[in-house]
Design an enzyme around this catalytic site. Sequence first.
Site, PDB file in Angstrom:
ATOM      1  N   TYR A 164       3.655  -1.750   6.911  1.00 28.34           N
ATOM      2  CA  TYR A 164       2.660  -0.884   7.209  1.00 28.34           C
ATOM      3  C   TYR A 164       1.850  -0.618   6.083  1.00 28.34           C
ATOM      4  O   TYR A 164       2.280  -0.224   5.248  1.00 28.34           O
ATOM      5  CB  TYR A 164       2.997   0.193   8.115  1.00 28.34           C
ATOM      6  CG  TYR A 164       2.064   1.150   8.505  1.00 28.34           C
ATOM      7  CD1 TYR A 164       1.780   2.584   7.876  1.00 28.34           C
ATOM      8  CD2 TYR A 164       1.133   0.948   9.553  1.00 28.34           C
ATOM      9  CE1 TYR A 164       0.861   3.273   8.145  1.00 28.34           C
ATOM     10  CE2 TYR A 164       0.062   1.723   9.853  1.00 28.34           C
ATOM     11  CZ  TYR A 164      -0.300   3.126   9.043  1.00 28.34           C
ATOM     12  OH  TYR A 164      -1.203   3.994   9.444  1.00 28.34           O
TER      13      TYR A 164
ATOM     14  N   ASP B  93       2.700  -2.652  -1.970  1.00 27.08           N
ATOM     15  CA  ASP B  93       2.074  -1.432  -1.550  1.00 27.08           C
ATOM     16  C   ASP B  93       3.258  -0.265  -1.910  1.00 27.08           C
ATOM     17  O   ASP B  93       4.248  -0.478  -1.174  1.00 27.08           O
ATOM     18  CB  ASP B  93       1.806  -1.542  -0.053  1.00 27.08           C
ATOM     19  CG  ASP B  93       1.648  -0.285   0.725  1.00 27.08           C
ATOM     20  OD1 ASP B  93       1.282  -0.344   1.920  1.00 27.08           O
ATOM     21  OD2 ASP B  93       1.765   0.860   0.074  1.00 27.08           O
TER      22      ASP B  93
ATOM     23  N   LYS C 253       0.920   9.371  -1.240  1.00 28.04           N
ATOM     24  CA  LYS C 253       1.859  10.465  -1.154  1.00 28.04           C
ATOM     25  C   LYS C 253       2.370  11.350  -2.452  1.00 28.04           C
ATOM     26  O   LYS C 253       1.315  12.172  -2.519  1.00 28.04           O
ATOM     27  CB  LYS C 253       3.066   9.749  -0.457  1.00 28.04           C
ATOM     28  CG  LYS C 253       2.664   8.995   1.134  1.00 28.04           C
ATOM     29  CD  LYS C 253       4.196   8.185   1.398  1.00 28.04           C
ATOM     30  CE  LYS C 253       3.513   7.484   2.652  1.00 28.04           C
ATOM     31  NZ  LYS C 253       3.508   8.063   4.084  1.00 28.04           N
TER      32      LYS C 253
HETATM   33  P1  KE4 Z   1      -1.822   6.972   4.595  1.00 24.69           P
HETATM   34  O1  KE4 Z   1      -3.316   6.464   4.788  1.00 24.69           O
HETATM   35  O2  KE4 Z   1      -1.255   7.374   5.845  1.00 24.69           O
HETATM   36  O3  KE4 Z   1      -1.805   8.045   3.500  1.00 24.69           O
HETATM   37  O4  KE4 Z   1      -1.115   5.813   4.187  1.00 24.69           O
HETATM   38  C1  KE4 Z   1      -0.811   4.635   4.702  1.00 24.69           C
HETATM   39  C2  KE4 Z   1       0.460   3.755   4.270  1.00 24.69           C
HETATM   40  C3  KE4 Z   1       0.238   2.741   3.538  1.00 24.69           C
HETATM   41  N1  KE4 Z   1       1.301   2.256   3.136  1.00 24.69           N
HETATM   42  C4  KE4 Z   1       2.491   2.569   3.283  1.00 24.69           C
HETATM   43  C5  KE4 Z   1       3.884   1.706   2.758  1.00 24.69           C
HETATM   44  C6  KE4 Z   1       2.782   3.727   4.058  1.00 24.69           C
HETATM   45  O5  KE4 Z   1       3.918   4.161   4.253  1.00 24.69           O
HETATM   46  C7  KE4 Z   1       1.628   4.155   4.475  1.00 24.69           C
HETATM   47  C8  KE4 Z   1       1.820   5.644   5.475  1.00 24.69           C
HETATM   48  N2  KE4 Z   1       2.922   5.988   5.822  1.00 24.69           N
HETATM   49  C9  KE4 Z   1       3.265   6.614   7.013  1.00 24.69           C
HETATM   50  C10 KE4 Z   1       4.681   6.851   7.229  1.00 24.69           C
HETATM   51  N3  KE4 Z   1       5.490   5.903   7.718  1.00 24.69           N
HETATM   52  C11 KE4 Z   1       2.578   7.815   7.386  1.00 24.69           C
HETATM   53  C12 KE4 Z   1       2.721   8.668   8.252  1.00 24.69           C
HETATM   54  C13 KE4 Z   1       1.749   8.699   9.206  1.00 24.69           C
HETATM   55  O6  KE4 Z   1       1.072   7.654   9.664  1.00 24.69           O
HETATM   56  O7  KE4 Z   1       1.719   9.582  10.071  1.00 24.69           O
END
Ligand code: KE4
Length: 432
Positions: free
Chosen positions: A149, A244, A272
């Site tokens: 993701y 990523d 994060k």
């Molecule tokens: P954000 O746009 O949520 O800050 O980051 C996206 C993203 C990009 N790359 C990786 C590897 C990530 O894990 C994420 C976001 N992770 C999720 C948890 N699996 C965020 C939680 C959510 O979507 O509420």
Amino acid sequence: MITGTLRTSKSEEIFAAAQQLMPGGVSSPVRAFKSVGGQPIVFDRVKGAYAWDVDGNQYIDYVGTWGPAICGHAHPDVIRAIQEAAEKGTSFGAPCALENVLAEMVIDAVPSVEMVRFVNSGTEACMAVLRLMRAFTGREKVIKFEGCYHGHADMFLVKAGSGVATLGLPDSPGVPKSTTASTLTAPYNDLDAVRQLFEENPGEIAGLILEPVVGNAGFIVPEAGFLAGLRELTQEHGALLVFDEVMTGFRISYGGAQEKFGITPDLTTLGKVIGGGLPVGAYGGRKDIMAMVAPAGPMYQAGTLSGNPLAMTAGIKTLELLRRPGSYEHLDRVTSRLIAGLLDVAKETGHAASGGSISGMFGLFFAEGPVHNYEDAKKSDLVKFSKFHRGMLEQGVYLAPSQFEAGFTSLAHTDEEVDRTIEAAKAVMSNL
Ligand code: KE4
């Protein structure tokens, strides 16, 4: 396991109202507990390794707001730094010395990063890095891996992980076919599949983006040689390798997965942890590539609140705490004890389970053997996971509300929390 004793009337009341106001009652899908079922818990406050809900229940928290709370929630040094910074204003919309400070810390820590651009989320970082890959190579196609993701931008919503996997959204509606036509996918840990994609698309692939340790299909580690193989394949085909590290960055080591595994990508995305709980994302890498980013170069990307002093301050303080000697040894020790204890309990209570951890990141599947990719993860016992999740909640342990997520510990998690969690797992798994 005591079932149904959790008093959640206030959570129910607030969540019911929320569902009239916001789609699914949440600001991000995974929080709705859709894949584990039952009443989502409405948090009231967090501190250290703990969270309290609006009904006054206390939980040991292994989500840590999905990674940022690596020093423990509401660390006093971080809170104080934010309070002091806020006195001088929350956002300038102008250059600020604090951006230099955090940029230098990121450049010093992350092997691939010679220059960095701050944005406001991991999604933005991944969107920008994809545009940069295409701008630098002049090529359009990009390889991603099933179950990984990279945020919710259109071109990544193809066999994505996290909330997409949780909700079983094969390809989200609203994403034009033309957009995802250039997104090629391969199974994680499958070098031959990647080699074949390069052979089938000679000279057309701008690059490849992956989670160097997967956290969005559950916890899946790269097999020996996988990352090195991707490094060789991308170099061989004039394509860029992008890690990523939004989740792994500063979590599985201070220099992230690229330091841990000794493989240096061309570009890296972060998020994060570097925001310390405030909205920050970043992308960075080789100077010659980053030189393309406006206003230095022609590739456009911008953001009103990017690099704001409040978020920079939270990130700076968090990294200062993390780089203190012993931080990652602590995360390694408590997390490996935790996962070993959970696997032992599963064995003792007759449940097939596999899992592991790297520093402050861990995962557990109810599966016969090791999970090497997204297909394996989907074959694990999702119903059992849901019952386990609910049981642990009843026992005061808050795990990620989806099998397709990773778990996170922090500097505030001690042997006491680990022992209590293992005891809770024993009570729950004995009745699964
Ligand atoms: P954000 O746009 O949520 O800050 O980051 C996206 C993203 C990009 N790359 C990786 C590897 C990530 O894990 C994420 C976001 N992770 C999720 C948890 N699996 C965020 C939680 C959510 O979507 O509420």
